[in-house]
Design an enzyme around this catalytic site. Structure first.
Site, short mmCIF file in Angstrom:
data_model
loop_
_atom_site.label_atom_id
_atom_site.label_comp_id
_atom_site.label_asym_id
_atom_site.label_seq_id
_atom_site.Cartn_x
_atom_site.Cartn_y
_atom_site.Cartn_z
N ASP A 108 0.78 -1.24 0.00
CA ASP A 108 0.00 0.00 0.00
C ASP A 108 0.82 1.30 0.00
OD1 ASP A 108 -0.82 -0.65 3.53
OD2 ASP A 108 0.97 0.26 2.64
N HIS A 123 6.06 -8.25 -1.25
CA HIS A 123 4.91 -8.68 -2.05
C HIS A 123 4.53 -7.68 -3.13
CE1 HIS A 123 3.66 -11.31 1.63
NE2 HIS A 123 4.63 -11.86 0.93
N CYS A 150 -1.51 -4.02 -22.51
CA CYS A 150 -0.21 -3.38 -22.69
C CYS A 150 -0.17 -2.64 -24.02
CB CYS A 150 0.89 -4.44 -22.63
SG CYS A 150 2.53 -3.80 -23.02
N CYS A 153 2.57 -4.66 -26.31
CA CYS A 153 2.43 -6.04 -26.84
C CYS A 153 1.00 -6.54 -26.74
CB CYS A 153 3.36 -6.99 -26.07
SG CYS A 153 2.85 -7.25 -24.36
N THR A 191 1.32 -8.72 11.70
CA THR A 191 1.20 -9.81 10.74
C THR A 191 0.72 -11.07 11.45
OG1 THR A 191 2.35 -11.16 9.06
CG2 THR A 191 3.66 -10.43 10.95
N SER A 192 -0.13 -11.81 10.74
CA SER A 192 -0.69 -13.04 11.31
C SER A 192 0.32 -14.18 11.24
CB SER A 192 -1.97 -13.44 10.56
OG SER A 192 -1.65 -13.63 9.17
N ASN A 216 1.16 -6.90 18.14
CA ASN A 216 -0.07 -7.39 17.52
C ASN A 216 -1.10 -7.55 18.63
OD1 ASN A 216 -2.11 -8.94 16.30
ND2 ASN A 216 -0.64 -9.89 14.91
C1 BV8 Z 1 5.64 -18.69 -2.68
C2 BV8 Z 1 0.16 -9.49 -2.40
C3 BV8 Z 1 7.05 -20.21 -3.80
C4 BV8 Z 1 -1.13 -9.69 -3.12
C5 BV8 Z 1 0.30 -11.34 -0.80
C6 BV8 Z 1 0.26 -24.06 -2.12
C7 BV8 Z 1 0.50 -23.59 -3.41
C8 BV8 Z 1 1.30 -22.49 -3.64
C9 BV8 Z 1 1.86 -21.84 -2.60
C10 BV8 Z 1 1.61 -22.30 -1.33
C11 BV8 Z 1 0.83 -23.40 -1.07
N1 BV8 Z 1 0.77 -23.59 0.29
C12 BV8 Z 1 1.49 -22.64 0.89
C13 BV8 Z 1 2.01 -21.88 -0.08
C14 BV8 Z 1 2.83 -20.76 0.10
C15 BV8 Z 1 1.93 -19.53 0.06
C16 BV8 Z 1 1.34 -19.33 1.44
O1 BV8 Z 1 2.04 -18.97 2.35
N2 BV8 Z 1 0.04 -19.60 1.59
C17 BV8 Z 1 -0.57 -19.47 2.91
C18 BV8 Z 1 -1.87 -18.72 2.82
C19 BV8 Z 1 -0.71 -20.85 3.51
N3 BV8 Z 1 2.83 -18.47 -0.27
C20 BV8 Z 1 3.00 -18.12 -1.54
O2 BV8 Z 1 2.36 -18.56 -2.46
C21 BV8 Z 1 4.10 -17.12 -1.76
N4 BV8 Z 1 4.94 -17.57 -2.82
O3 BV8 Z 1 5.62 -19.39 -1.71
O4 BV8 Z 1 6.40 -18.98 -3.81
C22 BV8 Z 1 6.06 -21.21 -4.28
C23 BV8 Z 1 5.59 -21.10 -5.57
C24 BV8 Z 1 4.73 -22.08 -6.05
C25 BV8 Z 1 4.31 -23.13 -5.23
C26 BV8 Z 1 4.76 -23.20 -3.89
C27 BV8 Z 1 5.61 -22.22 -3.42
C28 BV8 Z 1 3.52 -15.77 -2.15
C29 BV8 Z 1 2.85 -15.16 -0.96
C30 BV8 Z 1 2.50 -13.70 -1.27
C31 BV8 Z 1 1.04 -13.57 -1.50
N5 BV8 Z 1 0.70 -12.15 -1.72
N6 BV8 Z 1 0.07 -10.04 -1.05
C32 BV8 Z 1 -2.21 -8.80 -2.59
O5 BV8 Z 1 -2.00 -8.09 -1.59
O6 BV8 Z 1 -3.30 -8.82 -3.18
S1 BV8 Z 1 0.17 -11.92 0.75
C33 BV8 Z 1 -0.93 -11.04 1.67
O7 BV8 Z 1 -0.89 -11.66 2.96
C34 BV8 Z 1 -0.59 -9.59 1.95
O8 BV8 Z 1 0.63 -9.15 1.42
C35 BV8 Z 1 -0.49 -9.58 3.48
O9 BV8 Z 1 0.35 -8.61 3.97
C36 BV8 Z 1 0.08 -10.92 3.64
C37 BV8 Z 1 0.28 -11.51 4.96
O10 BV8 Z 1 -0.85 -11.30 5.73
P1 BV8 Z 1 -0.69 -10.27 6.95
O11 BV8 Z 1 0.08 -9.09 6.51
O12 BV8 Z 1 -0.16 -11.02 8.10
O13 BV8 Z 1 -2.16 -9.82 7.14
P2 BV8 Z 1 -3.29 -10.60 7.93
O14 BV8 Z 1 -4.57 -9.95 7.57
O15 BV8 Z 1 -3.13 -12.08 7.73
O16 BV8 Z 1 -2.95 -10.34 9.46
C38 BV8 Z 1 -2.99 -9.03 9.97
C39 BV8 Z 1 -2.52 -9.12 11.40
O17 BV8 Z 1 -2.51 -7.80 11.94
C40 BV8 Z 1 -3.42 -9.94 12.30
O18 BV8 Z 1 -2.62 -10.82 13.09
C41 BV8 Z 1 -4.10 -8.90 13.20
O19 BV8 Z 1 -4.28 -9.40 14.52
C42 BV8 Z 1 -3.07 -7.82 13.22
N7 BV8 Z 1 -3.59 -6.48 13.46
C43 BV8 Z 1 -4.83 -5.99 13.20
N8 BV8 Z 1 -4.87 -4.68 13.56
C44 BV8 Z 1 -3.65 -4.35 14.03
C45 BV8 Z 1 -2.82 -5.49 13.97
N9 BV8 Z 1 -1.54 -5.48 14.37
C46 BV8 Z 1 -1.04 -4.32 14.85
N10 BV8 Z 1 -1.76 -3.18 14.94
C47 BV8 Z 1 -3.06 -3.16 14.53
N11 BV8 Z 1 -3.78 -2.03 14.63
#
Ligand code: BV8
Length: 250
Positions: A108, A123, A150, A153, A191-192, A216
């Site tokens: 963001d 990310h 694009c 292309c 982050t979660s 958190n």
């Molecule tokens: C990868 C951009 C190698 C897009 C994001 C099966 C197939 C393929 C991959 C996988 C698979 N199984 C697992 C994986 C790996 C996968 C993964 O981890 N999946 C998870 C869901 C199980 N990861 C990937 O695919 C990554 N690539 O591994 O490549 C690969 C390749 C092929 C096959 C295998 C491996 C890519 C991951 C990146 C995804 N893109 N964002 C978009 O934004 O649209 S991730 C997305 O989640 C955001 O970027 C976000 O930031 C991120 C993480 O989440 P959080 O930031 O933690 O946010 P969340 O809402 O979860 O939590 C917020 C927290 O804040 C909470 O705890 C809350 O309590 C707290 N909070 C709330 N308010 C406050 C606060 N804290 C402080 N103050 C407050 N006021």
């Protein structure tokens, strides 16, 4: 848990003596700016969708307009948001330590808009648009077109973010791991800890016996392993931490 503004002396001492502080932020850091966290229930039109199902190459291939519209909605939401006191406190913290590395999972730009100088974006960034084939950054596109293409292309345009199943930018990930393993204090904020490989960064710090602090309001898989868990919103606790550090006398 100690009173919020009564930080553990050891934490302040470690931060005061730190040569290098590394910070990892997630969507929670932007929550107080009005940007819904990634796993918060999505609002309005998007409530019916699971973000993890939209943020994938498959979703984009299957329904490019749906995915493009979701990102267009999020770009507008982010453009209306402002950095919160937590973002600004991290800008202040950067000035207090000799070496400071900020790693974010967020897309963001709020850290940059608050004034953070060097941000490792694991990310990508929702405001950058690229050609889905050449991955070149495209500055202008025809917004009247349901699925802009694009100008060079004619392949579909997409946001320059890392989707699930896509690999992270290797240089960014390498720099992030190095900073997590070679710092004196590691702050893990908003982050979660569910998304890999970013979620492994705190473990890398802990493995190197680096003081790790989680900020958190909720508990996460990291919480039992962190040296400190400040269970308070980052927008409140970070300014207080920076003030306590400025006033700290060994
Ligand atoms: C990868 C951009 C190698 C897009 C994001 C099966 C197939 C393929 C991959 C996988 C698979 N199984 C697992 C994986 C790996 C996968 C993964 O981890 N999946 C998870 C869901 C199980 N990861 C990937 O695919 C990554 N690539 O591994 O490549 C690969 C390749 C092929 C096959 C295998 C491996 C890519 C991951 C990146 C995804 N893109 N964002 C978009 O934004 O649209 S991730 C997305 O989640 C955001 O970027 C976000 O930031 C991120 C993480 O989440 P959080 O930031 O933690 O946010 P969340 O809402 O979860 O939590 C917020 C927290 O804040 C909470 O705890 C809350 O309590 C707290 N909070 C709330 N308010 C406050 C606060 N804290 C402080 N103050 C407050 N006021």
């Amino acid at each position: 848990m100690k009173n919020l503004f009564d930080f553990p002396k050891e934490l302040l001492a470690e931060l005061h003596a730190a040569r290098h502080v590394t910070v990892l932020t997630g969507a929670g850091t932007s929550a107080e700016s009005g940007v819904p966290t990634f796993r918060d229930a999505q609002t309005g039109l998007w409530a019916q969708y699971d973000p993890e199902e939209l943020a994938t190459p498959e979703a984009f291939q299957h329904n490019p307009k749906l995915v493009w519209d979701w990102y267009a909605w999020r770009r507008q939401l982010v453009a209306r948001a402002e950095p919160n006191p937590g973002h600004y406190a991290l800008v202040e913290l950067e000035k207090l330590v000799p070496k400071f590395t900020l790693i974010t999972q967020n897309v963001d730009s709020l850290h940059q808009r608050a004034g953070s100088s060097r941000v490792i974006e694991l990310h990508g960034n929702i405001s950058r648009i690229i050609c889905s084939k050449e991955r070149t950054v495209i500055q202008n596109w025809d917004d009247n077109n349901d699925c802009p293409r694009c100008p060079f292309c004619n392949n579909l345009l997409r946001p320059d973010v890392v989707w699930f199943g896509e690999t992270l930018p290797p240089d960014a990930l390498m720099a992030a791991y190095h900073a997590a393993q070679h710092c004196d204090v590691f702050l893990c904020i908003g982050t979660s800890g569910l998304v890999q490989p970013a979620a492994s960064l705190p473990a890398a710090a802990i493995h190197n016996n680096i003081m790790t602090v989680e900020i958190n309001p909720d508990t996460t898989p990291l919480s039992p392993h962190a040296d400190y868990h400040l269970k308070t919103p980052s927008g409140r606790v970070l300014p207080a931490l920076v003030t306590a550090l400025k006033n700290y006398t060994p």
